[in-house]
Design a protein around this motif. Structure first.
Motif, mmCIF file in Angstrom:
data_model
loop_
_atom_site.group_PDB
_atom_site.id
_atom_site.type_symbol
_atom_site.label_atom_id
_atom_site.label_comp_id
_atom_site.label_asym_id
_atom_site.label_seq_id
_atom_site.Cartn_x
_atom_site.Cartn_y
_atom_site.Cartn_z
ATOM 1 N N SER A 50 -6.614 -1.213 5.973
ATOM 2 C CA SER A 50 -7.192 -1.660 4.476
ATOM 3 C C SER A 50 -6.643 -0.509 3.694
ATOM 4 N N TYR A 51 -6.560 -0.505 2.330
ATOM 5 C CA TYR A 51 -6.317 0.723 1.456
ATOM 6 C C TYR A 51 -7.729 1.476 1.087
ATOM 7 N N ARG A 54 -7.176 5.029 1.411
ATOM 8 C CA ARG A 54 -5.716 5.696 0.558
ATOM 9 C C ARG A 54 -6.366 6.335 -0.763
ATOM 10 N N ALA A 57 -4.350 4.797 -3.756
ATOM 11 C CA ALA A 57 -4.685 3.511 -4.114
ATOM 12 C C ALA A 57 -6.136 3.326 -4.874
ATOM 13 N N ILE A 79 -9.349 -3.636 -4.414
ATOM 14 C CA ILE A 79 -8.194 -2.681 -4.007
ATOM 15 C C ILE A 79 -8.464 -2.161 -2.676
ATOM 16 N N ARG A 83 -5.158 -5.352 2.373
ATOM 17 C CA ARG A 83 -4.657 -4.866 3.655
ATOM 18 C C ARG A 83 -3.136 -4.816 3.879
ATOM 19 N N PHE A 84 -2.643 -3.760 4.234
ATOM 20 C CA PHE A 84 -1.188 -3.581 4.473
ATOM 21 C C PHE A 84 -0.644 -4.721 5.225
ATOM 22 N N ASP A 165 -2.986 -8.808 -0.766
ATOM 23 C CA ASP A 165 -2.522 -7.770 0.218
ATOM 24 C C ASP A 165 -1.122 -7.694 -0.149
ATOM 25 N N ALA A 168 -0.670 -5.239 -3.125
ATOM 26 C CA ALA A 168 -1.177 -4.132 -2.811
ATOM 27 C C ALA A 168 -0.014 -3.343 -1.791
ATOM 28 N N THR A 169 0.483 -4.147 -0.851
ATOM 29 C CA THR A 169 1.431 -3.560 -0.162
ATOM 30 C C THR A 169 2.592 -3.042 -0.746
ATOM 31 N N PHE A 172 1.940 -0.007 -3.234
ATOM 32 C CA PHE A 172 1.572 1.293 -2.575
ATOM 33 C C PHE A 172 2.729 1.757 -1.567
ATOM 34 N N ASP A 173 3.358 0.738 -0.968
ATOM 35 C CA ASP A 173 3.975 1.066 0.263
ATOM 36 C C ASP A 173 5.475 0.344 0.081
#
Length: 368
Positions: A50-51, A54, A57, A79, A83-84, A165, A168-169, A172-173
């Motif tokens: 999860s974020y 982070r 985030a 947030i 999950r990534f 998800d 968010a992925t 942030f990624d």
């Protein structure tokens, strides 16, 4: 499908959501109807870490809440619980350089019997709504039918990734190996902001909607900013539901095209012929799919728009669709062809939408 991203055709950020019903402000929000929702596969659509741990985030959450006037703890919780998705960054990378495009292979994925039959049923079941959308927005029913068919086979495949998800992925990624990584990551941060704002306005639980790996949602696969800006309550029930309401999906696609400059009554493209002695192919292809040449100017450079294309009142673009090792296909795209590419920035996508819509229209005529 949004894999060429709708991706990016749905890339314009937006403001308030029209015609949304008033809802309670925060947690556990009502879920949208999702007819035909796919069950996510654990390996692809379920997250891992999860974020919540982070720091960047959570800083983003605090900033978003302050700017949007949202409840800080609700945003941090949403947030933090996202999950990534390890597969998603890989899916965002462009194909390897040198990989040949093939229009015939691409077309065969979409203009095929399953989609045509499903499109015929969809048109028959929603004929009055499609006619009303065409009358109100000026967008032909076959274009709307083509979009929804290419995107989700009329709601049969709307995606199995939790939208929260996926966004968010990518926020942030986003993969650093992408040639436009910074620009695309900023885009998905804006989409995450739009998504949480949409959930706040409508009472939707952020963890209920499923969609594409890029966060596109519903029958027409709208990104959150497109939902906020162009989605409409076309069935008049007081809420916008792109998952379960064919009418809302139809009206929203028509609204999107009208807003992006659709010209009522204009063809999307014309066939062309070549004058080899005058042909200036590189010059004509330089603007890509942006209409930049009058029919006369195009003819002077060796490409002759056929039929009514010779008298087309606006600008044209020479559109090249590569065919692997075979000869490319060429058409003269109009301003309306360009509008279709605003939904997904790909000439292959645009022509597949157009030809699927035409195929469904022909099937409908034969069924009468």
């Amino acid at each position: 499908m949004k894999r060429f991203l709708a991706i990016a055709a749905l890339s314009i950020a937006s403001s308030a959501c029209p015609a949304s019903a008033t809802a309670p402000k925060h947690p556990q929000k009502a879920a949208p109807k999702q007819a035909g929702k796919a069950t996510p596969k654990a390996s692809a659509a379920q997250g891992t870490t999860s974020y919540a741990s982070r720091a960047e985030a959570l800083r983003f959450a605090d900033d978003l809440a302050a700017r949007r006037g949202l409840d800080r703890e609700w945003v941090r919780q949403a947030i933090g619980q996202a999950r990534f998705l390890p597969r998603v960054p890989q899916l965002m990378l462009p194909p390897p350089k040198g990989q040949a495009k093939n229009w015939n292979a691409y077309r065969s994925r979409f203009v095929e019997p399953v989609r045509i039959r499903a499109g015929l049923r969809f048109w028959q079941e929603n004929a009055a709504t499609l006619a009303r959308a065409e009358q109100q927005y000026g967008v032909p029913a076959e274009i709307i039918v083509g979009i929804i068919g290419v995107e989700t086979i009329y709601g049969q495949h709307m995606g199995g990734f939790r939208v929260m998800d996926a966004l968010a992925t990518l926020a942030f990624d986003f993969p650093a190996a992408h040639p436009r990584a910074a620009e695309r990551q900023a885009f998905f941060q804006r989409e995450l902001e739009q998504f949480l704002s949409l959930c706040d306005r409508t009472g939707m639980d952020p963890f209920t909607p499923r969609g594409s790996y890029a966060g596109a949602m519903g029958m027409p696969q709208f990104m959150p900013s497109s939902w906020a800006r162009w989605a409409v309550d076309f069935d008049g029930d007081g809420r916008i539901d792109l998952f379960g309401s064919p009418a809302d999906a139809i009206g929203s696609v028509a609204s999107y095209f009208q807003a992006h400059g659709w010209v009522t009554g204009m063809p999307t493209h014309y066939a062309v012929d070549f004058d080899a002695q005058r042909l200036q192919l590189d010059t004509l292809l330089a603007p890509d799919i942006l209409p930049s040449f009058s029919p006369a100017s195009m003819a002077d450079k060796g490409v002759l728009p056929l039929g009514a294309g010779a008298q087309h009142p606006g600008q044209l673009a020479l559109v090249e669709l590569q065919n692997g090792g075979d000869a490319p296909v060429y058409v003269a795209g109009t301003e309306n062809f360009y509008v279709v590419t605003r939904y997904n920035w790909s000439s292959y996508y645009a022509l597949a939408v157009i030809e699927l819509g035409q195929a469904v229209a022909a099937a409908r005529d034969n069924a009468r």
